[in-house]
Design an enzyme around this catalytic site. Structure first.
Site, PDB file in Angstrom:
ATOM      1  CG  HIS A  63      -6.657  27.137  30.509  1.00 56.56           C
ATOM      2  ND1 HIS A  63      -7.106  27.710  31.105  1.00 56.56           N
ATOM      3  CD2 HIS A  63      -5.616  27.341  30.748  1.00 56.56           C
ATOM      4  CE1 HIS A  63      -6.075  28.363  31.797  1.00 56.56           C
ATOM      5  NE2 HIS A  63      -5.344  27.750  31.714  1.00 56.56           N
ATOM      6  CG  LEU A  64      -9.761  19.803  30.267  1.00 58.29           C
ATOM      7  CD1 LEU A  64     -10.155  18.895  31.216  1.00 58.29           C
ATOM      8  CD2 LEU A  64      -7.902  19.701  29.956  1.00 58.29           C
ATOM      9  NE  ARG A  65      -8.745  27.207  26.499  1.00 60.01           N
ATOM     10  CZ  ARG A  65      -8.668  28.294  27.036  1.00 60.01           C
ATOM     11  NH1 ARG A  65      -8.508  28.792  27.530  1.00 60.01           N
ATOM     12  NH2 ARG A  65      -6.906  28.853  26.200  1.00 60.01           N
ATOM     13  CG  ASN A  95      -9.626  30.300  32.616  1.00 60.91           C
ATOM     14  OD1 ASN A  95      -9.089  28.896  32.398  1.00 60.91           O
ATOM     15  ND2 ASN A  95      -8.854  30.652  31.755  1.00 60.91           N
ATOM     16  CG  ASP A 153      -4.537  30.135  35.435  1.00 58.83           C
ATOM     17  OD1 ASP A 153      -3.687  31.045  36.343  1.00 58.83           O
ATOM     18  OD2 ASP A 153      -5.052  29.750  34.670  1.00 58.83           O
ATOM     19  CG  HIS A 233       1.684  30.237  34.728  1.00 56.83           C
ATOM     20  ND1 HIS A 233       1.143  31.600  34.989  1.00 56.83           N
ATOM     21  CD2 HIS A 233       0.702  30.258  34.703  1.00 56.83           C
ATOM     22  CE1 HIS A 233       0.537  31.615  34.706  1.00 56.83           C
ATOM     23  NE2 HIS A 233      -0.765  30.902  34.672  1.00 56.83           N
ATOM     24  CG  ASP A 322      -1.305  27.619  31.569  1.00 55.96           C
ATOM     25  OD1 ASP A 322      -1.709  27.583  31.569  1.00 55.96           O
ATOM     26  OD2 ASP A 322      -0.190  28.676  31.202  1.00 55.96           O
ATOM     27  CG  HIS A 326      -5.797  29.828  22.160  1.00 53.37           C
ATOM     28  ND1 HIS A 326      -7.061  30.191  22.751  1.00 53.37           N
ATOM     29  CD2 HIS A 326      -5.286  30.007  22.793  1.00 53.37           C
ATOM     30  CE1 HIS A 326      -7.022  30.740  24.240  1.00 53.37           C
ATOM     31  NE2 HIS A 326      -5.150  30.747  24.512  1.00 53.37           N
TER      32      HIS A 326
END
Length: 446
Positions: A63-65, A95, A153, A233, A322, A326
């Site tokens: 997740h590179l956001r 996402n 995802d 996952h 994964d 945060h």
């Protein structure tokens, strides 16, 4: 053109050829080249004695956001973290905001990755528009833009009908459909494995059946439609066994497992690896460790052992991080309210090397699950990314399997400092990452 690099005297592990030897690697013009009798005068010589040289790791799931959540991560910081972890190719999950559901967003990610540096970023397109689980995206448009597969995802593919259509259309394009297998009607956003630890902490549990029921649904639909289903996952013993049985039936199903699920259990939520005197011991202030809250949750020791067995025997094709960065505030809340996810890219190798030291897996097999395994999920056109053969792209990781180091999150390249490994000592550390012939991480010397 990139500078010529000569790595000397390393333990060279090439899972494509099956070779495991002590030798040299020569890089020129971004590709691996036959070692010359005399290296050009401008060649950078890297002493590889005591180090392992392997193809750069390929991460199927990170997740590179960006776009939308740059306070947690950006493509620039995420790829820097990947390089520090030995990953030269990273697959970005959709996402984001907006979701990766149009060619324009794929183009944006590709452009930002090129600006950031040499680490290769591949995008998974969303299965449904806006990841809302209602209407299928234009998969052909996304594929033309460079999407390497499809997933919603962060959420499962919402309905069986949507999954059926996704498998059919993606199958025609020769691309996988990855599913986050979680029945939300069962989990209701829970982040703790249902078991003795959850009972000890007084937390509602997320049962294994919530994952396994969706794996079973998707395998049944795969038998109906054909195509390629990839389990994101996988975390339960039952899930591993269903994948194993589906492969024996000849279905095109692949699976990944995270370093977290291979090396931790739900006892980590008790804090600092759990009480020394076991689950029944007195709780400390470290209990309800939100940095160990992840989706799917860390499971039991039985599940962990089944995951390791599945990784060794090839039922599970790949290790994927994964990586889920945060902010501090996302985790500094009561356990039930905390965000799920662990920042994993920079600790993955150190965690996984504990399996090698314990004898649970041998090093060449682990390297294969970080390279040829994920490349096989992505398809034949990416096979050369997992090879050290002459003429292939110079994507190489050089690591010291013996070096001990303490996880200091203040030194992470990632914006995400959220890991229960903070302060822990790991053994096995990346020394240099070369992507496309460019040094993306590390320096000459020890």
């Amino acid at each position: 053109m990139s500078r010529s690099i000569l790595i000397t005297g390393a333990r060279v592990i090439d899972p494509v050829s099956g070779s495991d030897r002590t030798g040299d690697l020569f890089i020129r013009d971004g590709v691996i080249t036959a070692s010359p009798e005399t290296a050009p005068v401008d060649t950078l010589v890297v002493d590889g004695k005591g180090l392992v040289a392997a193809p750069g790791f390929i991460d199927l799931h990170a997740h590179l956001r960006e776009p939308g959540f740059e306070d947690r991560e950006s493509i620039e910081t995420g790829t820097a973290a990947a390089a520090a972890g030995g990953f030269t190719t990273v697959c970005a999950m959709p996402n984001t905001s907006p979701a990766i559901d149009t060619a324009a967003v794929v183009d944006f990610i590709t452009h930002r990755a090129r600006e950031a540096g040499p680490i290769r970023v591949l995008a998974f397109g969303a299965v449904s528009r806006g990841r809302k689980g209602v209407e299928l995206t234009d998969m052909e448009e996304l594929a033309r833009a460079g999407a390497v597969g499809f997933t919603d995802d962060g959420s499962p593919v919402a309905t069986g009908l949507l999954m059926e259509k996704a498998l059919l259309y993606a199958g025609e394009l020769g691309l996988p459909v990855m599913d986050h297998c979680e029945d939300h009607s069962i989990t209701a956003g829970l982040g703790m494995h249902e078991g003795a630890v959850a009972s000890r902490l007084g937390l509602a549990g997320y049962p294994s059946a919530a994952e396994e029921s969706l794996v079973a649904r998707d395998i049944a639909l795969l038998g109906l439609t054909g195509g390629h289903f990839h389990v994101a996952h996988v975390s339960t013993a039952g899930g591993v066994e269903m994948v194993r049985m589906a492969k024996r039936r000849g279905l095109r199903v692949t699976a990944e497992v995270t370093p977290n699920h291979l090396t931790m259990t739900d006892e980590w939520v008790l804090g600092a690896n759990g009480p020394a005197d076991g689950i029944a011991g007195s709780l400390t202030l470290a209990a309800y460790e939100t940095r160990a809250k992840v989706s799917p949750p860390l499971r039991s020791r039985t599940d962990r052992d089944a995951l390791i067995e599945g990784l060794c025997d090839g039922t599970i094709d790949a290790v994927a991080t994964d990586h889920a960065p945060h902010t501090f505030g996302d985790k500094a809340t009561p356990f039930d309210e905390a965000a799920v996810g662990i920042s994993t890219l920079e600790t993955a190798l150190g965690s996984l090397m504990s399996l090698v030291r314990s004898g649970a897996i041998d090093l060449p097999t682990l390297v294969a699950r970080l390279t040829t395994g994920p490349a096989s999920v992505l398809g034949e056109r990416f096979a050369n990314l997992a090879s050290l053969a002459v003429g292939t792209p110079a994507d190489i990781v050089l690591f010291d399997p013996e070096e001990c180091w303490t996880v200091d999150v203040s030194r992470f390249a990632s914006k995400g400092k959220n890991t229960p490994l903070a302060g822990q000592t790991l053994q096995g550390r990346v020394r240099m990452t070369i992507a496309g012939g460019e040094i993306a991480f590390g320096k000459v010397g020890r």
